[in-house]
Design an enzyme around this catalytic site. Structure first.
Site, short mmCIF file in Angstrom:
data_model
loop_
_atom_site.label_atom_id
_atom_site.label_comp_id
_atom_site.label_asym_id
_atom_site.label_seq_id
_atom_site.Cartn_x
_atom_site.Cartn_y
_atom_site.Cartn_z
N HIS A 52 0.85 -1.19 0.00
CA HIS A 52 0.00 0.00 0.00
C HIS A 52 0.89 1.24 0.00
CE1 HIS A 52 -3.59 2.18 2.16
NE2 HIS A 52 -3.19 2.82 1.08
N ARG A 58 3.98 6.57 4.82
CA ARG A 58 4.40 6.19 6.18
C ARG A 58 5.13 4.84 6.20
NH1 ARG A 58 -1.46 5.21 8.91
NH2 ARG A 58 -1.79 7.26 8.03
N HIS A 199 -7.59 -8.32 5.89
CA HIS A 199 -7.44 -7.37 6.99
C HIS A 199 -7.65 -8.08 8.33
CE1 HIS A 199 -6.72 -3.15 8.04
NE2 HIS A 199 -7.22 -3.54 9.19
N1 PXP Z 1 -6.24 -5.93 2.20
C1 PXP Z 1 -6.28 -4.59 2.15
C2 PXP Z 1 -7.07 -3.94 1.06
C3 PXP Z 1 -5.55 -3.81 3.07
O1 PXP Z 1 -5.60 -2.47 3.00
C4 PXP Z 1 -4.76 -4.48 4.03
C5 PXP Z 1 -3.89 -3.71 4.98
O2 PXP Z 1 -4.48 -2.66 5.52
C6 PXP Z 1 -4.76 -5.87 4.06
C7 PXP Z 1 -5.51 -6.58 3.13
C8 PXP Z 1 -3.93 -6.64 5.04
O3 PXP Z 1 -4.35 -6.42 6.34
P1 PXP Z 1 -3.45 -6.90 7.54
O4 PXP Z 1 -2.16 -6.15 7.46
O5 PXP Z 1 -4.26 -6.56 8.74
O6 PXP Z 1 -3.25 -8.38 7.38
#
Ligand code: PXP
Length: 248
Positions: A52, A58, A199
């Protein structure tokens, strides 16, 4: 034992390496290197790498995206806000996929899904421009029928469901959220959209999500990078891969 090639796996694992960059940036040094982590994750069974590039840089930086684009042996999924700046970067590097996410400067992480209903006109431009460049567009949304219907109207080939609520709940409430995810995945497939999810997924909560048969990809980052402190990144990715495979 013969290993199945990554592209044949019913459920792909995208490893998000943002938080390797978070640790690097905490001291402004050149290490740990997120590209090195991405290469190791790919060796350990990641089918793709997710990163991302935030407006405030950051964690992942522009240089990280350039290096990932040049060096990865697996597809790159660029998570990006729907802004002209990010569109320009995506069109320059042409990642395999771009996942459009909501972004607020003051948030600690991506706290919820996009409002694909209310933002239809704004998002349409980005979905069209990315799609025209043959970048596979995904919209990060809550597992709600209205959001999927909006994704259909926008012509997005992929939706990624935000599993943050599922990850934070427990007991019956978590079971209800899991059902919402399963129903959303079924609705997406019925309408020709490929469903992904991610997530807050961990070793402890991934299996029921991985068992949703319509899901084709999970994107997981923060937990895997944290676990790597104790077991190494290779072991943490391999274990996640095993748990996901055990659910199918
Ligand atoms: N999918 C998306 C669209 C995300 O923005 C993120 C991270 O914010 C993730 C998956 C992965 O989430 P995590 O780091 O909590 O596993």
């Amino acid at each position: 034992m013969t290993l199945r090639p990554a592209q044949d796996r019913a459920l792909r694992l995208g490893v998000n390496i943002d938080h390797v960059a978070t640790v690097r940036n905490a001291r402004g040094a050149g290490y740990p290197d997120p590209v090195r982590a991405a290469l190791l994750a790919a060796e350990a069974g990641a089918d793709g790498i997710t990163a991302h590039l935030r407006e405030d840089r950051r964690h992942i930086t522009d240089e990280d995206i350039a290096r990932l684009s040049a060096e990865l042996p697996v597809p790159l999924n660029l998570e990006m806000a729907a802004t002209e700046e990010m569109l320009g970067i995506a069109l320059r590097h042409r990642p395999h996929a771009a996942c459009i996410v909501p972004e607020r400067r003051e948030e600690r992480t991506t706290e919820g899904g996009l409002d694909a209903v209310g933002q239809h006109n704004h998002l349409a431009y980005f979905v069209d421009r990315l799609g025209a460049a043959r970048i596979r567009v995904s919209l990060f949304v809550e597992p709600e029928p209205e959001q999927i219907e909006a994704a259909i109207r926008l012509g997005a080939p992929v939706v990624e469901f935000h599993t943050g609520r599922y990850a934070h709940l427990a007991g019956e409430e978590q079971a209800a959220e899991l059902k919402r995810l399963a129903d959303a995945a079924a609705l997406a497939v019925k309408n020709g959209i490929e469903p992904h999810a991610g997530h807050g997924l961990t070793f402890d909560n991934v299996v029921p999500v991985a068992a949703i048969p319509q899901l084709r990809e999970l994107n997981i980052g923060h937990f895997l990078v944290g676990e790597a402190i104790f077991t190494g990144l290779e072991a943490s990715v391999r274990r996640m891969r095993e748990l996901m495979d055990s659910a199918r």
